[in-house]
Design a protein around this motif. Sequence first.
Motif, PDB file in Angstrom:
ATOM      1  N   ASP A 144       1.023  -1.109   0.119  1.00  0.00           N
ATOM      2  CA  ASP A 144       0.162   0.183  -0.033  1.00  0.00           C
ATOM      3  C   ASP A 144       0.847   1.355   0.076  1.00  0.00           C
ATOM      4  O   ASP A 144       1.686   1.474   0.605  1.00  0.00           O
ATOM      5  CB  ASP A 144      -0.951  -0.034   1.245  1.00  0.00           C
ATOM      6  CG  ASP A 144      -1.722   1.366   1.217  1.00  0.00           C
ATOM      7  OD1 ASP A 144      -2.349   1.664   0.316  1.00  0.00           O
ATOM      8  OD2 ASP A 144      -1.495   2.118   2.327  1.00  0.00           O
ATOM      9  N   ARG A 145       0.768   2.145  -0.988  1.00  0.00           N
ATOM     10  CA  ARG A 145       1.290   3.448  -1.145  1.00  0.00           C
ATOM     11  C   ARG A 145       0.133   4.395  -1.039  1.00  0.00           C
ATOM     12  O   ARG A 145      -0.653   4.367  -1.984  1.00  0.00           O
ATOM     13  CB  ARG A 145       2.365   3.462  -2.362  1.00  0.00           C
ATOM     14  CG  ARG A 145       3.482   2.615  -2.208  1.00  0.00           C
ATOM     15  CD  ARG A 145       4.246   3.006  -3.315  1.00  0.00           C
ATOM     16  NE  ARG A 145       5.194   2.048  -3.761  1.00  0.00           N
ATOM     17  CZ  ARG A 145       6.657   2.123  -3.130  1.00  0.00           C
ATOM     18  NH1 ARG A 145       6.700   3.423  -2.388  1.00  0.00           N
ATOM     19  NH2 ARG A 145       7.588   1.459  -3.433  1.00  0.00           N
ATOM     20  N   THR A 146      -0.002   5.403  -0.123  1.00  0.00           N
ATOM     21  CA  THR A 146      -0.865   6.479  -0.252  1.00  0.00           C
ATOM     22  C   THR A 146      -0.817   7.371  -1.597  1.00  0.00           C
ATOM     23  O   THR A 146      -1.949   7.640  -2.353  1.00  0.00           O
ATOM     24  CB  THR A 146      -0.811   7.495   1.089  1.00  0.00           C
ATOM     25  OG1 THR A 146      -0.703   6.606   2.234  1.00  0.00           O
ATOM     26  CG2 THR A 146      -1.911   8.339   1.155  1.00  0.00           C
ATOM     27  N   HIS A 147       0.355   7.921  -1.873  1.00  0.00           N
ATOM     28  CA  HIS A 147       0.376   8.529  -2.987  1.00  0.00           C
ATOM     29  C   HIS A 147       1.522   7.951  -4.217  1.00  0.00           C
ATOM     30  O   HIS A 147       2.522   7.389  -3.886  1.00  0.00           O
ATOM     31  CB  HIS A 147       1.164   9.936  -2.641  1.00  0.00           C
ATOM     32  CG  HIS A 147       0.245  10.590  -1.572  1.00  0.00           C
ATOM     33  ND1 HIS A 147      -1.018  11.314  -1.837  1.00  0.00           N
ATOM     34  CD2 HIS A 147       0.634  10.831  -0.233  1.00  0.00           C
ATOM     35  CE1 HIS A 147      -1.350  11.822  -0.570  1.00  0.00           C
ATOM     36  NE2 HIS A 147      -0.435  11.560   0.271  1.00  0.00           N
ATOM     37  N   ALA A 148       0.991   8.218  -5.362  1.00  0.00           N
ATOM     38  CA  ALA A 148       1.969   7.728  -6.604  1.00  0.00           C
ATOM     39  C   ALA A 148       1.745   8.873  -7.705  1.00  0.00           C
ATOM     40  O   ALA A 148       0.491   8.822  -8.274  1.00  0.00           O
ATOM     41  CB  ALA A 148       1.447   6.197  -6.827  1.00  0.00           C
ATOM     42  N   LEU A 149       2.814   9.090  -8.136  1.00  0.00           N
ATOM     43  CA  LEU A 149       2.826  10.217  -9.061  1.00  0.00           C
ATOM     44  C   LEU A 149       3.955   9.878 -10.145  1.00  0.00           C
ATOM     45  O   LEU A 149       4.931   9.473 -10.063  1.00  0.00           O
ATOM     46  CB  LEU A 149       3.050  11.683  -8.665  1.00  0.00           C
ATOM     47  CG  LEU A 149       2.879  12.587  -9.703  1.00  0.00           C
ATOM     48  CD1 LEU A 149       2.413  13.914  -8.968  1.00  0.00           C
ATOM     49  CD2 LEU A 149       4.186  13.247 -10.309  1.00  0.00           C
ATOM     50  N   THR A 150       3.442   9.785 -11.543  1.00  0.00           N
ATOM     51  CA  THR A 150       4.368   9.612 -12.572  1.00  0.00           C
ATOM     52  C   THR A 150       4.252  10.792 -13.525  1.00  0.00           C
ATOM     53  O   THR A 150       3.069  11.092 -14.227  1.00  0.00           O
ATOM     54  CB  THR A 150       4.053   8.341 -13.215  1.00  0.00           C
ATOM     55  OG1 THR A 150       4.044   7.076 -12.100  1.00  0.00           O
ATOM     56  CG2 THR A 150       5.009   7.820 -14.479  1.00  0.00           C
ATOM     57  N   MET A 203       7.481   9.190  -8.368  1.00  0.00           N
ATOM     58  CA  MET A 203       7.555   9.633  -7.031  1.00  0.00           C
ATOM     59  C   MET A 203       6.382   8.923  -6.331  1.00  0.00           C
ATOM     60  O   MET A 203       5.079   9.120  -6.538  1.00  0.00           O
ATOM     61  CB  MET A 203       7.231  11.269  -6.994  1.00  0.00           C
ATOM     62  CG  MET A 203       8.324  12.226  -7.354  1.00  0.00           C
ATOM     63  SD  MET A 203       8.081  14.024  -7.435  1.00  0.00           S
ATOM     64  CE  MET A 203       7.166  13.686  -9.477  1.00  0.00           C
ATOM     65  N   TYR A 204       6.644   8.184  -5.295  1.00  0.00           N
ATOM     66  CA  TYR A 204       6.046   7.296  -4.351  1.00  0.00           C
ATOM     67  C   TYR A 204       6.292   7.703  -3.034  1.00  0.00           C
ATOM     68  O   TYR A 204       7.516   7.519  -2.534  1.00  0.00           O
ATOM     69  CB  TYR A 204       6.130   5.860  -4.761  1.00  0.00           C
ATOM     70  CG  TYR A 204       5.991   5.456  -6.261  1.00  0.00           C
ATOM     71  CD1 TYR A 204       5.135   5.844  -7.112  1.00  0.00           C
ATOM     72  CD2 TYR A 204       6.704   4.500  -6.835  1.00  0.00           C
ATOM     73  CE1 TYR A 204       4.807   5.524  -8.416  1.00  0.00           C
ATOM     74  CE2 TYR A 204       6.788   4.011  -8.086  1.00  0.00           C
ATOM     75  CZ  TYR A 204       5.786   4.337  -8.870  1.00  0.00           C
ATOM     76  OH  TYR A 204       5.523   4.146 -10.234  1.00  0.00           O
ATOM     77  N   SER A 205       5.095   7.449  -2.125  1.00  0.00           N
ATOM     78  CA  SER A 205       5.182   7.632  -0.972  1.00  0.00           C
ATOM     79  C   SER A 205       5.345   6.404  -0.264  1.00  0.00           C
ATOM     80  O   SER A 205       5.392   5.187  -0.948  1.00  0.00           O
ATOM     81  CB  SER A 205       3.812   8.081   0.113  1.00  0.00           C
ATOM     82  OG  SER A 205       2.707   7.142  -0.721  1.00  0.00           O
ATOM     83  N   GLY A 206       6.040   6.025   0.643  1.00  0.00           N
ATOM     84  CA  GLY A 206       6.538   4.937   1.416  1.00  0.00           C
ATOM     85  C   GLY A 206       5.315   3.797   1.633  1.00  0.00           C
ATOM     86  O   GLY A 206       4.102   3.948   1.975  1.00  0.00           O
ATOM     87  N   VAL A 207       5.890   2.456   1.460  1.00  0.00           N
ATOM     88  CA  VAL A 207       4.714   1.475   1.761  1.00  0.00           C
ATOM     89  C   VAL A 207       4.724   1.171   3.157  1.00  0.00           C
ATOM     90  O   VAL A 207       5.445   1.503   4.119  1.00  0.00           O
ATOM     91  CB  VAL A 207       5.336   0.060   1.075  1.00  0.00           C
ATOM     92  CG1 VAL A 207       5.374   0.243  -0.377  1.00  0.00           C
ATOM     93  CG2 VAL A 207       6.567  -0.167   1.592  1.00  0.00           C
TER      94      VAL A 207
END
Length: 271
Positions: A115-121, A159-163
Amino acid sequence: HQVVPSMTVEAAYVGNVGRHLFLNLNRNQAVPGPGDYDPRRPFFKYGDTQAIYSVCNCDNSSYNSLQLKAQKRFSQGVDFLLTYTWSKALDNGEGGYGFANNYDVKADYGPATFDRTHALTLLHNWELPFGKGRKFLNHSNKVADGLVGGWRFSGVSTMYSGVAFTPTISNAPSVNADLNYFRPDLIGDPSVANPNASLWFNPAAYTAPQQPYRNGNAGKGSLRGPASYVFNLALAKNFLITESKSLELRWENFNALNYVNLALPLSLIHI
């Protein structure tokens, strides 16, 4: 004539639920309680003291997300695709084995390890506005155009937030059972002012379970690992040799900003 927009923006809710998912339960785990383990094993009366596993379809999961997409089709030398996802994935069993107590699987319902709360590409391509046929230096000579004209700047950035990960301890004598793993009790604030490779969370915020015959109350997936930032960038230019042949000069940079992406910290707390 219909005018085709050069940029589109989309938003969507995407979600799913999983029911009757695979779990592999130890049916001969000692029930938490006083005394020796073996008399508290359901199959001890038949002489069995080892783990006895059976499969059940008794796990649940859920996923909910807001997904945004902005896309600019090629115009004025620029095209890009930007996606962003805000989501939460919850489950119990993490593929059938990731729960602590075989008699209380629901106690491990929480953020999944992926699970990652934020994911931006971001994918982009920009024809720099210099040289023949472009906004700047359109009337430059061949030498100047050869040096500064016709360049493309492109890249893929993520840019991904932590799992999520779960704090654990190696042993919890007060539980007095052979659980799959042990969680501590939360007694303070696990956050630190400057999370780093040496100290990502505050281990002093945890202690062994304070009440007998139960696992700790620190929740599954209650900690978050390091974020991930990767910027892969490239600068390229085509040189026309003949009508059918060209030469590309390309300079690529992987992790161009040299950002240090830390691995997930160890979840085991020594108490």
